[in-house]
Design a protein around this motif. Sequence first.
Motif, PDB file in Angstrom:
ATOM      1  N   ARG A   6      -4.787   8.228  14.041  1.00 11.97           N
ATOM      2  CA  ARG A   6      -4.975   6.783  13.908  1.00 11.97           C
ATOM      3  C   ARG A   6      -3.806   6.206  13.129  1.00 11.97           C
ATOM      4  O   ARG A   6      -3.392   6.758  12.127  1.00 11.97           O
ATOM      5  CB  ARG A   6      -6.269   6.456  13.171  1.00 11.97           C
ATOM      6  N   GLU A   7      -3.325   5.091  13.613  1.00 15.03           N
ATOM      7  CA  GLU A   7      -2.243   4.408  12.913  1.00 15.03           C
ATOM      8  C   GLU A   7      -2.597   2.934  12.800  1.00 15.03           C
ATOM      9  O   GLU A   7      -3.159   2.353  13.716  1.00 15.03           O
ATOM     10  CB  GLU A   7      -0.934   4.522  13.676  1.00 15.03           C
ATOM     11  N   LEU A   8      -2.277   2.391  11.679  1.00 16.72           N
ATOM     12  CA  LEU A   8      -2.481   0.971  11.464  1.00 16.72           C
ATOM     13  C   LEU A   8      -1.197   0.413  10.868  1.00 16.72           C
ATOM     14  O   LEU A   8      -0.763   0.841   9.802  1.00 16.72           O
ATOM     15  CB  LEU A   8      -3.653   0.716  10.505  1.00 16.72           C
ATOM     16  N   VAL A   9      -0.574  -0.491  11.585  1.00 14.75           N
ATOM     17  CA  VAL A   9       0.653  -1.109  11.110  1.00 14.75           C
ATOM     18  C   VAL A   9       0.383  -2.590  10.929  1.00 14.75           C
ATOM     19  O   VAL A   9      -0.025  -3.281  11.854  1.00 14.75           O
ATOM     20  CB  VAL A   9       1.809  -0.907  12.117  1.00 14.75           C
ATOM     21  N   ILE A  10       0.599  -3.064   9.726  1.00 13.28           N
ATOM     22  CA  ILE A  10       0.403  -4.482   9.417  1.00 13.28           C
ATOM     23  C   ILE A  10       1.738  -5.041   8.947  1.00 13.28           C
ATOM     24  O   ILE A  10       2.329  -4.538   7.999  1.00 13.28           O
ATOM     25  CB  ILE A  10      -0.666  -4.678   8.321  1.00 13.28           C
ATOM     26  N   LYS A  11       2.200  -6.064   9.635  1.00 12.50           N
ATOM     27  CA  LYS A  11       3.448  -6.711   9.249  1.00 12.50           C
ATOM     28  C   LYS A  11       3.126  -8.138   8.833  1.00 12.50           C
ATOM     29  O   LYS A  11       2.389  -8.846   9.514  1.00 12.50           O
ATOM     30  CB  LYS A  11       4.436  -6.727  10.410  1.00 12.50           C
ATOM     31  N   VAL A  12       3.688  -8.551   7.717  1.00 11.56           N
ATOM     32  CA  VAL A  12       3.432  -9.879   7.183  1.00 11.56           C
ATOM     33  C   VAL A  12       4.761 -10.521   6.812  1.00 11.56           C
ATOM     34  O   VAL A  12       5.620  -9.875   6.225  1.00 11.56           O
ATOM     35  CB  VAL A  12       2.533  -9.810   5.928  1.00 11.56           C
ATOM     36  N   THR A  13       4.909 -11.773   7.160  1.00 12.60           N
ATOM     37  CA  THR A  13       6.083 -12.536   6.759  1.00 12.60           C
ATOM     38  C   THR A  13       5.608 -13.675   5.877  1.00 12.60           C
ATOM     39  O   THR A  13       4.758 -14.464   6.281  1.00 12.60           O
ATOM     40  CB  THR A  13       6.808 -13.111   7.988  1.00 12.60           C
TER      41      THR A  13
END
Length: 55
Positions: A6-13
């Motif tokens: 399982r992978e969870l990638v969260i990108k926030v700007t």
Amino acid sequence: MPLEIRELVIKVTIEEHPPQTAAQPGAKDLQSLKEKVVRECMEKLLTNMENLSAR
């Protein structure tokens, strides 16, 4: 033996804007609505995460 990845990638700007002046009508209302939307989304995310971990 089953393998689960399982992978969870969260990108926030985050963009920082100068404070808005009081000359703009409804600026406080808009900010209040944004905060409510963010709060509701966070509550739903936390609920979903709790449900996933309970399984």
